[in-house]
Write a protein that holds these residues in place. Structure first.
Motif, PDB file in Angstrom:
ATOM      1  N   ALA A  57      -7.898 -12.486  76.209  1.00 25.08           N
ATOM      2  CA  ALA A  57      -6.879 -13.511  76.482  1.00 25.08           C
ATOM      3  C   ALA A  57      -7.476 -14.915  76.601  1.00 25.08           C
ATOM      4  CB  ALA A  57      -6.078 -13.143  77.716  1.00 25.08           C
ATOM      5  N   PRO A  58      -8.489 -15.146  77.425  1.00 28.65           N
ATOM      6  CA  PRO A  58      -9.050 -16.502  77.496  1.00 28.65           C
ATOM      7  C   PRO A  58      -9.690 -16.936  76.180  1.00 28.65           C
ATOM      8  CG  PRO A  58      -9.819 -15.177  79.347  1.00 28.65           C
ATOM      9  CD  PRO A  58      -9.085 -14.267  78.428  1.00 28.65           C
ATOM     10  N   TRP A  59     -10.295 -15.994  75.473  1.00 30.94           N
ATOM     11  CA  TRP A  59     -10.928 -16.327  74.198  1.00 30.94           C
ATOM     12  C   TRP A  59      -9.879 -16.761  73.171  1.00 30.94           C
ATOM     13  CZ3 TRP A  59     -11.155 -15.378  69.054  1.00 30.94           C
ATOM     14  CH2 TRP A  59     -12.323 -15.761  68.394  1.00 30.94           C
ATOM     15  N   ALA A  60      -8.787 -16.010  73.078  1.00 29.53           N
ATOM     16  CA  ALA A  60      -7.718 -16.345  72.144  1.00 29.53           C
ATOM     17  C   ALA A  60      -7.046 -17.665  72.527  1.00 29.53           C
ATOM     18  CB  ALA A  60      -6.691 -15.218  72.087  1.00 29.53           C
ATOM     19  N   ALA A  61      -6.891 -17.910  73.822  1.00 33.10           N
ATOM     20  CA  ALA A  61      -6.296 -19.164  74.273  1.00 33.10           C
ATOM     21  C   ALA A  61      -7.172 -20.352  73.881  1.00 33.10           C
ATOM     22  CB  ALA A  61      -6.103 -19.125  75.789  1.00 33.10           C
ATOM     23  N   THR A  62      -8.465 -20.217  74.062  1.00 31.76           N
ATOM     24  CA  THR A  62      -9.385 -21.286  73.687  1.00 31.76           C
ATOM     25  C   THR A  62      -9.351 -21.532  72.182  1.00 31.76           C
ATOM     26  OG1 THR A  62     -10.809 -20.745  75.554  1.00 31.76           O
ATOM     27  CG2 THR A  62     -11.790 -22.032  73.775  1.00 31.76           C
ATOM     28  N   LEU A  63      -9.315 -20.460  71.416  1.00 27.92           N
ATOM     29  CA  LEU A  63      -9.258 -20.594  69.960  1.00 27.92           C
ATOM     30  C   LEU A  63      -7.967 -21.277  69.518  1.00 27.92           C
ATOM     31  CD1 LEU A  63     -10.408 -19.906  67.127  1.00 27.92           C
ATOM     32  CD2 LEU A  63      -8.953 -17.899  67.236  1.00 27.92           C
ATOM     33  N   ALA A  64      -6.831 -20.871  70.050  1.00 24.01           N
ATOM     34  CA  ALA A  64      -5.554 -21.470  69.667  1.00 24.01           C
ATOM     35  C   ALA A  64      -5.517 -22.951  70.044  1.00 24.01           C
ATOM     36  CB  ALA A  64      -4.398 -20.718  70.331  1.00 24.01           C
ATOM     37  N   ARG A  65      -6.012 -23.275  71.232  1.00 23.30           N
ATOM     38  CA  ARG A  65      -6.055 -24.681  71.657  1.00 23.30           C
ATOM     39  C   ARG A  65      -6.924 -25.498  70.720  1.00 23.30           C
ATOM     40  NH1 ARG A  65      -9.481 -27.662  74.757  1.00 23.30           N
ATOM     41  NH2 ARG A  65     -10.667 -25.827  75.307  1.00 23.30           N
ATOM     42  N   ALA A  66      -8.087 -24.964  70.375  1.00 24.89           N
ATOM     43  CA  ALA A  66      -8.996 -25.672  69.476  1.00 24.89           C
ATOM     44  C   ALA A  66      -8.383 -25.822  68.085  1.00 24.89           C
ATOM     45  CB  ALA A  66     -10.331 -24.935  69.405  1.00 24.89           C
ATOM     46  N   ALA A  67      -7.685 -24.807  67.595  1.00 26.68           N
ATOM     47  CA  ALA A  67      -7.052 -24.884  66.275  1.00 26.68           C
ATOM     48  C   ALA A  67      -5.953 -25.938  66.254  1.00 26.68           C
ATOM     49  CB  ALA A  67      -6.498 -23.520  65.874  1.00 26.68           C
ATOM     50  N   VAL A  68      -5.180 -26.028  67.319  1.00 27.12           N
ATOM     51  CA  VAL A  68      -4.146 -27.066  67.402  1.00 27.12           C
ATOM     52  C   VAL A  68      -4.800 -28.435  67.431  1.00 27.12           C
ATOM     53  CG1 VAL A  68      -2.372 -28.049  68.908  1.00 27.12           C
ATOM     54  CG2 VAL A  68      -2.374 -25.609  68.416  1.00 27.12           C
ATOM     55  N   GLU A  69      -5.893 -28.585  68.153  1.00 30.21           N
ATOM     56  CA  GLU A  69      -6.612 -29.861  68.179  1.00 30.21           C
ATOM     57  C   GLU A  69      -7.170 -30.213  66.801  1.00 30.21           C
ATOM     58  OE1 GLU A  69      -9.444 -29.410  71.331  1.00 30.21           O
ATOM     59  OE2 GLU A  69      -7.945 -29.804  72.881  1.00 30.21           O
ATOM     60  N   VAL A  70      -7.605 -29.212  66.042  1.00 31.88           N
ATOM     61  CA  VAL A  70      -8.061 -29.463  64.672  1.00 31.88           C
ATOM     62  C   VAL A  70      -6.900 -29.963  63.827  1.00 31.88           C
ATOM     63  CG1 VAL A  70      -8.820 -28.304  62.557  1.00 31.88           C
ATOM     64  CG2 VAL A  70     -10.040 -27.911  64.679  1.00 31.88           C
ATOM     65  N   LEU A  71      -5.737 -29.338  63.957  1.00 31.39           N
ATOM     66  CA  LEU A  71      -4.581 -29.737  63.152  1.00 31.39           C
ATOM     67  C   LEU A  71      -4.052 -31.115  63.530  1.00 31.39           C
ATOM     68  CD1 LEU A  71      -2.666 -26.379  62.892  1.00 31.39           C
ATOM     69  CD2 LEU A  71      -3.962 -27.537  61.106  1.00 31.39           C
ATOM     70  N   ALA A 109      -6.519 -39.882  73.686  1.00 29.89           N
ATOM     71  CA  ALA A 109      -6.206 -39.378  75.028  1.00 29.89           C
ATOM     72  C   ALA A 109      -5.434 -38.059  74.980  1.00 29.89           C
ATOM     73  CB  ALA A 109      -5.401 -40.411  75.797  1.00 29.89           C
ATOM     74  N   LEU A 110      -4.828 -37.733  73.833  1.00 27.38           N
ATOM     75  CA  LEU A 110      -4.048 -36.501  73.742  1.00 27.38           C
ATOM     76  C   LEU A 110      -4.967 -35.303  73.558  1.00 27.38           C
ATOM     77  CD1 LEU A 110      -1.133 -37.585  71.399  1.00 27.38           C
ATOM     78  CD2 LEU A 110      -1.110 -37.382  73.877  1.00 27.38           C
ATOM     79  N   CYS A 111      -4.804 -34.311  74.404  1.00 24.74           N
ATOM     80  CA  CYS A 111      -5.538 -33.065  74.231  1.00 24.74           C
ATOM     81  C   CYS A 111      -4.574 -31.910  74.484  1.00 24.74           C
ATOM     82  CB  CYS A 111      -6.752 -32.983  75.154  1.00 24.74           C
ATOM     83  SG  CYS A 111      -6.360 -32.966  76.885  1.00 24.74           S
ATOM     84  N   ALA A 112      -4.805 -30.836  73.789  1.00 20.43           N
ATOM     85  CA  ALA A 112      -3.910 -29.688  73.882  1.00 20.43           C
ATOM     86  C   ALA A 112      -4.166 -28.914  75.174  1.00 20.43           C
ATOM     87  CB  ALA A 112      -4.110 -28.781  72.674  1.00 20.43           C
ATOM     88  N   ARG A 113      -3.099 -28.309  75.696  1.00 24.11           N
ATOM     89  CA  ARG A 113      -3.198 -27.475  76.894  1.00 24.11           C
ATOM     90  C   ARG A 113      -2.487 -26.158  76.640  1.00 24.11           C
ATOM     91  NH1 ARG A 113      -1.596 -31.862  81.440  1.00 24.11           N
ATOM     92  NH2 ARG A 113      -3.463 -33.118  81.233  1.00 24.11           N
ATOM     93  N   VAL A 114      -3.103 -25.095  77.079  1.00 22.92           N
ATOM     94  CA  VAL A 114      -2.512 -23.768  76.924  1.00 22.92           C
ATOM     95  C   VAL A 114      -1.549 -23.531  78.076  1.00 22.92           C
ATOM     96  CG1 VAL A 114      -2.994 -21.295  76.868  1.00 22.92           C
ATOM     97  CG2 VAL A 114      -4.501 -22.890  75.686  1.00 22.92           C
ATOM     98  N   ARG A 115      -0.325 -23.124  77.734  1.00 25.82           N
ATOM     99  CA  ARG A 115       0.682 -22.833  78.744  1.00 25.82           C
ATOM    100  C   ARG A 115       0.717 -21.356  79.112  1.00 25.82           C
ATOM    101  NH1 ARG A 115       4.900 -26.652  79.481  1.00 25.82           N
ATOM    102  NH2 ARG A 115       3.956 -28.680  79.191  1.00 25.82           N
ATOM    103  N   ARG A 116       0.610 -20.470  78.099  1.00 24.82           N
ATOM    104  CA  ARG A 116       0.746 -19.039  78.360  1.00 24.82           C
ATOM    105  C   ARG A 116       0.056 -18.242  77.264  1.00 24.82           C
ATOM    106  NH1 ARG A 116       6.300 -17.100  80.439  1.00 24.82           N
ATOM    107  NH2 ARG A 116       5.488 -18.533  81.952  1.00 24.82           N
ATOM    108  N   VAL A 117      -0.471 -17.082  77.638  1.00 25.58           N
ATOM    109  CA  VAL A 117      -1.127 -16.177  76.685  1.00 25.58           C
ATOM    110  C   VAL A 117      -0.642 -14.759  76.955  1.00 25.58           C
ATOM    111  CG1 VAL A 117      -3.328 -15.311  75.823  1.00 25.58           C
ATOM    112  CG2 VAL A 117      -3.198 -17.605  76.754  1.00 25.58           C
TER     113      VAL A 117
END
Length: 161
Positions: A57-71, A109-117
């Motif tokens: 769960a934390p690994w997937a959350a980090t990956l999704a957040r990073a992918a959104v930041e890439v996009l 200043a915008l950075c992605a935040r994970v709400r739920r996994v």
């Protein structure tokens, strides 16, 4: 006296061709979807490989957040190279380049935040996670398929809405 109008039957569009199936299928979606087919000869990982892996769960959350930041253009694609399969990395890099050309660079200043996994195990060594990410402007849903590869987690499919 009223004029009668006859309604013409609705125009009939030709049916769209059925999507191709199989490992060579190309997928096109309205949402961002990156996918790499799992080879048929993939074997289940050994229990010793699974024992040393971090929680999914934390690994997937980090990956999704990073992918959104890439996009959104606030993170370079190269930072995700070791976490993604080769096909998935190429798709993400292509889409991120297109997004930056169309939308420009975002406010730093915008950075992605994970709400739920939410995670579920498909089979030993393969998990799927649904992640809700707020990118600073929109709330996005992401689906990630994670597989054990050489003793570490690697994403083989990613869909971001």
């Amino acid at each position: 006296m009223t004029a009668q109008t006859t309604l013409a039957p609705p125009a009939v569009r030709p049916a769209a061709p059925a999507p191709a199936r199989g490992p060579d299928a190309t997928r096109t979606w309205d949402r961002v979807r990156f996918s790499a087919e799992t080879p048929a000869e993939a074997v289940d990982p050994s229990p010793s490989d699974l024992a040393g892996l971090p929680p999914v769960a934390p690994w997937a959350a980090t990956l999704a957040r990073a992918a959104v930041e890439v996009l959104t253009g606030s993170r370079p694609t190269a930072q995700l190279a070791r976490w993604l399969s080769a096909e998935l990395y190429e798709s993400l890099a292509r889409r991120a380049g297109l997004a930056v050309r169309v939308l420009g660079r975002p406010d730093p200043a915008l950075c992605a935040r994970v709400r739920r996994v939410r995670c579920c195990e498909v089979r030993p060594g393969v998990h799927e996670a649904a992640v809700v990410v707020h990118d600073g402007v929109r709330i996005r849903a992401a689906a990630v398929r994670v597989e054990c590869h050489r003793g570490r987690w690697r994403a083989t499919a990613l869909e971001i809405g």
